[in-house]
Motif scaffolding. Structure first.
Motif, PDB file in Angstrom:
ATOM      1  N   ALA A 110       1.033  -1.377  -0.143  1.00  0.00           N
ATOM      2  CA  ALA A 110       0.169  -0.147   0.056  1.00  0.00           C
ATOM      3  C   ALA A 110       0.926   1.341   0.143  1.00  0.00           C
ATOM      4  O   ALA A 110       2.067   1.386   0.806  1.00  0.00           O
ATOM      5  CB  ALA A 110      -0.966  -0.037   1.195  1.00  0.00           C
ATOM      6  N   ARG A 111       0.668   2.178  -0.728  1.00  0.00           N
ATOM      7  CA  ARG A 111       1.131   3.462  -0.691  1.00  0.00           C
ATOM      8  C   ARG A 111       0.803   4.547   0.388  1.00  0.00           C
ATOM      9  O   ARG A 111      -0.262   4.296   0.811  1.00  0.00           O
ATOM     10  CB  ARG A 111       0.812   4.307  -2.015  1.00  0.00           C
ATOM     11  CG  ARG A 111       1.767   5.428  -2.457  1.00  0.00           C
ATOM     12  CD  ARG A 111       1.399   5.800  -3.754  1.00  0.00           C
ATOM     13  NE  ARG A 111       2.518   7.038  -4.272  1.00  0.00           N
ATOM     14  CZ  ARG A 111       3.450   7.070  -4.836  1.00  0.00           C
ATOM     15  NH1 ARG A 111       3.973   5.741  -5.048  1.00  0.00           N
ATOM     16  NH2 ARG A 111       4.365   7.961  -4.862  1.00  0.00           N
ATOM     17  N   LEU A 112       1.845   5.074   0.825  1.00  0.00           N
ATOM     18  CA  LEU A 112       1.881   6.001   2.018  1.00  0.00           C
ATOM     19  C   LEU A 112       0.787   7.181   1.628  1.00  0.00           C
ATOM     20  O   LEU A 112       0.696   7.603   0.653  1.00  0.00           O
ATOM     21  CB  LEU A 112       3.324   6.627   2.305  1.00  0.00           C
ATOM     22  CG  LEU A 112       3.305   7.706   3.339  1.00  0.00           C
ATOM     23  CD1 LEU A 112       3.257   6.901   4.694  1.00  0.00           C
ATOM     24  CD2 LEU A 112       4.693   8.317   3.015  1.00  0.00           C
ATOM     25  N   ASP A 113       0.211   7.555   2.770  1.00  0.00           N
ATOM     26  CA  ASP A 113      -1.021   8.451   2.524  1.00  0.00           C
ATOM     27  C   ASP A 113      -0.334   9.639   3.538  1.00  0.00           C
ATOM     28  O   ASP A 113      -0.203   9.834   4.416  1.00  0.00           O
ATOM     29  CB  ASP A 113      -2.282   8.005   3.320  1.00  0.00           C
ATOM     30  CG  ASP A 113      -3.311   9.163   3.120  1.00  0.00           C
ATOM     31  OD1 ASP A 113      -3.058  10.379   2.779  1.00  0.00           O
ATOM     32  OD2 ASP A 113      -4.332   9.118   3.894  1.00  0.00           O
ATOM     33  N   ARG A 114       0.133  10.717   2.247  1.00  0.00           N
ATOM     34  CA  ARG A 114       0.846  11.828   3.046  1.00  0.00           C
ATOM     35  C   ARG A 114      -0.142  12.896   3.450  1.00  0.00           C
ATOM     36  O   ARG A 114       0.240  13.887   3.882  1.00  0.00           O
ATOM     37  CB  ARG A 114       1.747  12.644   1.891  1.00  0.00           C
ATOM     38  CG  ARG A 114       3.207  11.652   1.709  1.00  0.00           C
ATOM     39  CD  ARG A 114       3.987  12.331   0.718  1.00  0.00           C
ATOM     40  NE  ARG A 114       5.259  11.557   0.722  1.00  0.00           N
ATOM     41  CZ  ARG A 114       6.279  11.558   1.737  1.00  0.00           C
ATOM     42  NH1 ARG A 114       6.172  12.468   2.844  1.00  0.00           N
ATOM     43  NH2 ARG A 114       7.216  11.009   1.317  1.00  0.00           N
ATOM     44  N   SER A 115      -1.556  12.581   2.974  1.00  0.00           N
ATOM     45  CA  SER A 115      -2.368  13.499   3.333  1.00  0.00           C
ATOM     46  C   SER A 115      -2.626  13.936   5.077  1.00  0.00           C
ATOM     47  O   SER A 115      -3.049  14.981   5.313  1.00  0.00           O
ATOM     48  CB  SER A 115      -3.842  13.370   2.875  1.00  0.00           C
ATOM     49  OG  SER A 115      -4.528  12.098   3.399  1.00  0.00           O
ATOM     50  N   GLN A 116      -1.983  12.913   5.716  1.00  0.00           N
ATOM     51  CA  GLN A 116      -2.215  12.848   7.172  1.00  0.00           C
ATOM     52  C   GLN A 116      -1.089  13.385   7.903  1.00  0.00           C
ATOM     53  O   GLN A 116      -0.839  13.292   9.081  1.00  0.00           O
ATOM     54  CB  GLN A 116      -2.625  11.603   7.691  1.00  0.00           C
ATOM     55  CG  GLN A 116      -4.097  11.007   7.030  1.00  0.00           C
ATOM     56  CD  GLN A 116      -5.068  12.027   7.543  1.00  0.00           C
ATOM     57  OE1 GLN A 116      -5.248  12.573   8.765  1.00  0.00           O
ATOM     58  NE2 GLN A 116      -5.697  12.468   6.426  1.00  0.00           N
ATOM     59  N   LEU A 117       0.158  13.650   7.234  1.00  0.00           N
ATOM     60  CA  LEU A 117       1.361  14.205   7.538  1.00  0.00           C
ATOM     61  C   LEU A 117       1.632  15.889   7.595  1.00  0.00           C
ATOM     62  O   LEU A 117       1.246  16.346   6.572  1.00  0.00           O
ATOM     63  CB  LEU A 117       2.422  13.267   6.740  1.00  0.00           C
ATOM     64  CG  LEU A 117       2.365  11.933   6.767  1.00  0.00           C
ATOM     65  CD1 LEU A 117       3.438  11.450   5.765  1.00  0.00           C
ATOM     66  CD2 LEU A 117       2.251  11.234   8.024  1.00  0.00           C
ATOM     67  N   LYS A 118       2.307  16.401   8.603  1.00  0.00           N
ATOM     68  CA  LYS A 118       2.579  17.680   8.544  1.00  0.00           C
ATOM     69  C   LYS A 118       4.084  17.860   8.689  1.00  0.00           C
ATOM     70  O   LYS A 118       4.744  17.069   9.799  1.00  0.00           O
ATOM     71  CB  LYS A 118       1.788  18.432   9.691  1.00  0.00           C
ATOM     72  CG  LYS A 118       2.049  19.822   9.551  1.00  0.00           C
ATOM     73  CD  LYS A 118       1.315  20.779  10.342  1.00  0.00           C
ATOM     74  CE  LYS A 118       1.552  22.164  10.406  1.00  0.00           C
ATOM     75  NZ  LYS A 118       0.672  22.847  11.385  1.00  0.00           N
TER      76      LYS A 118
END
Length: 323
Positions: free
Chosen positions: A36-44
């Motif tokens: 699965a690809r990393l979900d960067r939408s939850q990262l700051k």
């Protein structure tokens, strides 16, 4: 980056759904589709080192504001002390390198074209490595003095050397005051984002956890694209899980048993030791580990001030004077 001698390895004998095949150490890894690809939408983004300018090295007297420390936190930090050199190697692993001090020793760091290279090579006459029976000079950088974070995503874009006896690694260590009472439980040892022991297509993500009396280790071998080309290696640490990524695709995960302390990042190129063994005539020197960038991210929308408060509390010197 702990030697596997005496480790309880949790050998996973099958591929997790949709990720790289994980195999027991010593077996021949096999390649399967990426996970699965990393979900960067939850990262700051909370930490960013692009090496667009010469690296800022830390020294307790010369440059206390420096970003990158080049020795370990344990042991005497005073160069006048007889055993100070033990902060610049890992004696329990029987490693053969001395991690150079860029302010005083022969330089093991090369900066050019927006990248930092750690160069390992045989020690020359008169260098401190030989004074302590260490045959090689190499380098270590840690964010211990500049950045710690509880949970989040930690990543680096790295190209590694390949050869017998080489041991590059990217890892996390928690910052805490060690209990002097051996009966009290200890925080977890470390998370290894990757370790490589000179093999061109194999990496080892590892979690160390438990207590001093009950040390536990979960480690697997992961088949990867050649490590002597650049790849992005990362680990996502949450209160529930620890998930490893290569080029933003999941390759392994473990439950988070007890890694709940603010942690700092380390990148290094070890030489020799119980696990990889000593270099031989086929090992290329200088051996270069090149770091393009290092970054860290908080888990959004979590409150960053709380994370920063934890970080600040964690970096206060301990009563015994250790850094």
């Amino acid at each position: 980056m702990t030697s596997p001698a005496g480790k309880i390895r949790l050998h996973l004998l099958k591929a997790m759904a949709g990720i790289c095949l994980l195999v027991p150490l010593g077996a021949v890894p096999q390649t399967t589709p990426a996970g699965a690809r990393l979900d960067r939408s939850q990262l700051k983004l909370t930490f960013r080192e692009e090496f667009d300018s010469p690296p800022s090295f830390h020294d307790r007297t010369i440059a206390p504001e420096g970003r990158w420390k080049t020795n370990f936190a344990f042991g005497s930090q005073d160069r006048k002390q007889r055993r100070y050199w033990e902060t610049r190697t890992l004696v329990p692993n029987n490693e053969l390198q001395y991690y150079a001090d860029p302010w005083r020793d022969a330089h093991a760091f090369e900066w050019r074209d927006g990248m930092l290279t750690i160069a390992a090579r045989p020690a020359s006459a008169g260098e401190p490595a030989l004074d302590h029976g260490l045959a090689y000079v190499s380098g270590l950088i840690t964010s211990e003095k500049s950045f710690l974070q509880r949970y989040g995503y930690f990543e680096a874009r790295v190209r590694m050397p390949v050869g017998k006896g080489l041991w590059p690694a990217f890892w996390l260590l928690p910052r805490f005051r060690v209990h002097k009472d051996p009966k009290l439980p200890q925080p977890p040892a470390e998370i290894d984002v990757f370790e490589n022991i000179g093999k061109r297509e194999e990496l080892h993500p590892t979690l160390h956890y438990g207590t001093r009396q009950d040390k536990r280790h979960a480690s697997v071998a992961v088949t990867v694209a050649p490590v002597d080309a650049f790849h992005v290696y990362g680990v996502l640490v949450s209160a529930r899980d620890i998930v490893w990524y290569i080029d933003e695709h999941e390759v392994h995960r473990e439950p988070n048993h007890d890694f709940h302390h603010p942690a700092y990042m380390l990148l290094n190129l070890a030489v020799g030791g119980d696990w990889p063994g000593a270099p031989d005539g086929t090992t290329p020197f200088p051996a270069n580990m090149t770091i393009d960038w290092v970054r860290a991210h908080a888990l959004a929308p979590g409150p960053l001030p709380a994370a920063e408060e934890s970080m600040t509390a964690a970096i206060q010197p301990s009563p015994d004077g250790r850094e």
